[in-house]
Design an enzyme around this catalytic site. Structure first.
Site: not given
Ligand SMILES: NC(=O)c1ccc[n+]([C@@H]2O[C@H](COP(=O)([O-])OP(=O)(O)OC[C@H]3O[C@@H](n4cnc5c(N)ncnc54)[C@H](OP(=O)(O)O)[C@@H]3O)[C@@H](O)[C@H]2O)c1
Length: 331
Positions: A56, A206, A208-209, A212
């Site tokens: 990352y 979410l 990825r938003g 959301s």
């Molecule tokens: N193992 C794997 O293959 C893999 C893959 C992907 C992720 N991950 C891990 O899982 C974590 C979460 O995944 P993700 O970031 O893709 O998922 P997510 O939580 O579905 O999406 C995060 C995005 O949602 C938006 N968002 C809107 N409202 C939110 C709220 N209330 N709380 C949090 N986010 C909000 C944020 O956008 P804005 O910040 O732009 O507002 C953020 O960019 C990552 O940080 C990583 O550590 C693992």
């Protein structure tokens, strides 16, 4: 803070985990001081599980976390770290490497960058097609014996790989995408995890938003934002999927919560063995996500969501085609 155990053998962690990826990578620019403040706010609220990967921002995310955690007692948080994805200086993904000796090298670098003596959960980010999973897990097992790693996890792998890994060493959890619009794990992967006592850390709760309540057609993903290339975020798929987010939003209104809170609560309601990870990188988003912990979904609520957003409702794959090909979990 409510807690949940990561599988039968893993640590007890906060019922909501913080994923730090977006603070360094994948979702366009982020604000460093706001990222640090978000990590501190999460800890203050009782979040203990923090997820990262050495790729990352190619080390950036681990160094950011080291700064955020430098004055925090090591027993106040659990670090879940992924390795194995290879990236060039331009950020392009160029392959995977989960060979035992390479893993030891990556682990050493992660410990140095994070400035800690051990990791709570260490996991290969994807199945390396050139290395038997037993070799990778067996080698991480040596690192468990040596005290550098406490537990072993998996990420985006399918049932055969899960079984082979679990036969080699106790596995705490599988990290995999799971949300009301990404339900592929329900058919075989989740039942296998349950049979084997492996927990699930769900990411993309979410989408990825997308679901959301904060994504719209006007909010274009630019530059190095993965969402600019993600099939669910483009063209008519985006129109369709934003329609699903609106449906979820109406159900959330009925319940007096936000769209994001309902989406996170839906994942948490699928079982005590599932821990949602949220990718908050701003305190405001984190606060909203934490609010999901107070949302109880009744059987009627869950049935209403199921009726309105049935399995397979989303249009478009959850990753671009080239990246879908790397998902053992989709084979
Ligand atoms: N193992 C794997 O293959 C893999 C893959 C992907 C992720 N991950 C891990 O899982 C974590 C979460 O995944 P993700 O970031 O893709 O998922 P997510 O939580 O579905 O999406 C995060 C995005 O949602 C938006 N968002 C809107 N409202 C939110 C709220 N209330 N709380 C949090 N986010 C909000 C944020 O956008 P804005 O910040 O732009 O507002 C953020 O960019 C990552 O940080 C990583 O550590 C693992």
């Amino acid at each position: 803070m409510q807690t949940r155990q990561l599988g039968r053998t893993g640590p007890t962690v906060s019922a909501l985990g913080l994923g730090a990826m977006g603070m360094s990578d994948m979702y366009g620019p982020s604000d460093r001081s706001e990222s640090l403040a978000t990590v501190h706010a999460a800890l203050d609220a009782g979040v203990t599980l923090i997820d990262t990967g050495d790729f990352y921002g190619s080390g950036h995310n681990e160094m950011l976390l080291a700064e955020a955690l430098k004055d925090v007692s090591r027993d106040r948080y659990e670090l879940s770290v992924k390795f194995g994805a290879l990236r060039g200086p331009d950020g392009q993904f160029v392959g995977y490497d989960s060979r035992p000796d390479a893993m030891k090298n990556y682990l050493t670098m992660s410990l140095r960058r994070l400035q800690v003596d051990y990791l709570d959960v260490y996991r290969p980010s994807r199945l390396d097609p050139n290395v038997p999973i037993e070799d990778t897990i067996g080698a991480i097992g040596e690192m468990v014996k040596a005290g550098y790693v406490r537990h072993i996890g998996l990420s985006e792998v399918g049932v055969d790989t899960i079984r082979k890994a679990a036969a080699t060493h106790a596995i705490s959890d599988l990290q995999i995408e799971y949300s009301v619009i990404s339900r592929g794990i329900e058919a075989a992967i989740l039942p296998a995890c349950r049979e084997l006592g492996i927990g699930v850390t769900a990411y993309g709760v979410l989408a990825r938003g997308l679901i959301s309540g904060h994504w719209s057609k006007d909010r274009t993903a630019a530059g190095r934002d993965l969402r600019a290339f993600s099939p669910r975020f483009v063209g008519e798929n985006l129109d369709h999927n934003l329609g699903i987010a609106e449906t979820l939003g109406r159900l959330a209104d009925d319940k007096g919560v936000t769209t994001a809170q309902l989406a996170i609560a839906w994942v948490a309601a699928q079982g005590q063995d599932i821990i949602p990870l949220v990718g908050a990188r701003k305190r405001e988003r984190l606060t909203e996500a934490l609010g999901s912990l107070g949302v109880t979904l009744t059987a009627d609520d869950l049935a209403a969501i199921e009726a309105a957003i049935p399995k397979g409702a989303a249009q478009g794959d959850r990753y671009p085609t080239a990246l879908m090909a790397h998902l053992d979990s989709e084979k």
